[in-house]
Scaffold this active site. Sequence first.
Site, PDB file in Angstrom:
ATOM      1  CG  ASP A  15      -2.270 -20.374   0.224  1.00 54.78           C
ATOM      2  OD1 ASP A  15      -1.450 -20.234   1.158  1.00 54.78           O
ATOM      3  OD2 ASP A  15      -2.013 -21.020  -0.811  1.00 54.78           O
ATOM      4  CE1 TYR A  36      -3.329  -2.690  -0.004  1.00 51.44           C
ATOM      5  CE2 TYR A  36      -3.666  -2.381   2.340  1.00 51.44           C
ATOM      6  CZ  TYR A  36      -3.981  -3.026   1.154  1.00 51.44           C
ATOM      7  OH  TYR A  36      -4.945  -3.999   1.146  1.00 51.44           O
ATOM      8  CG  ASP A  51      -7.183  -4.597   3.827  1.00 56.96           C
ATOM      9  OD1 ASP A  51      -8.241  -4.625   4.482  1.00 56.96           O
ATOM     10  OD2 ASP A  51      -7.013  -3.819   2.869  1.00 56.96           O
TER      11      ASP A  51
END
Length: 377
Positions: A230, A146, A254
């Site tokens: 995952d 980000y 997030d």
Amino acid sequence: MSTQSNMVKVAVVGGEGIGPEVTAQSRRVLDWFAAKRGVPMTLREAQYGLIPYLATGKVLPEDTAEAMDEADAILWGATGGPETTEVPAAARKAGSLLGLRSKYDLYANLRPIVASPALSASAPLKAEVLDGVDFVIIRELTSGIYFGEPRGIETLPDGQRRGFNTEQYTTNQIRRVARSAFELARTRRNKVCSVDKANVLETSVVWREEVIKLHKEEFSDVELTHLYVDNAAMQIVREPRQFDVMVTGNIFGDILSDCAAMASGSLGMLPSASLGPVDRFGRRKALYEPVHGSAPDIAGKGIANPLGSILSVAMLLRLTLNRPEDADLLEKAVQTALASGARTADIAEAGAKKLSTVQMGDAVLGALDKISAKEHA
């Protein structure tokens, strides 16, 4: 704000969408603790978003910036919604939440995931999966993809467009958030799970190596495990009770924290705290906010769930005001309200009465009064 040295300064910024609605209930809770428990704090309301933009040309006007700069803690509502189309992208970026996180170096984002037994009937996961769930996700908040450079959108020679972002982490950025996780785990069940994608990403290779080094050097008493992101997502919905403290990078945190909302019953139930570095006086800047967004589809209808914001106040009481007993009291009041059947639309079972945002605030304040009266009986 008061200049009394013993008073903690709190800036209350409702923001946009349902932000002002839920934050108004948190403000009522803060006022209750000031009046009934003598919590030493001064509150300053400030605006953010479309309304101040129309008046000043800034989504984050000078008086709001001043209120947040001088505050020990910021109680934030939400940002975003249909009104964002009325604000130019440049003005929006200049006052963005990402910018505030960077400005105050709020690098450690704590998101508690606690399943309420009272919500087992309406939760999307089975009751036996949610039984005993109580863990914290610590998300690195001021680095990673980000904030990495270079980033942008460009047109290639053949006319195709290409978007690109840079994921990167340094030793110090990794170690300081990992240290937060290890230190928190020592106050809980002494277990840390570090989440990365070290089988694919070089940044994750560095992440894992630095977490392991720090663990060996300073925190060998804490149990450390690792998961690829995952698998972590699958484990959160398969067996969430296995986790105590989970630490991960910005983008993974997030995503995983929203996934983990299903282990608490609703995204509207989740609080968070974003913490900066400790200064030489032992203080640290903090921003408290519900994990949910601005929910423009229900903004103004008075039906939003304020519990994520109210539970963020509990984190403020514990982490900034250093009043764990008051934090425990507020969390108990929320659970008492839920156990009595108080439900907003997002957590209501079929056929259950649905409370408004204000009515849910009433239910929590009523529970605070009853519990407090019993304690002093």
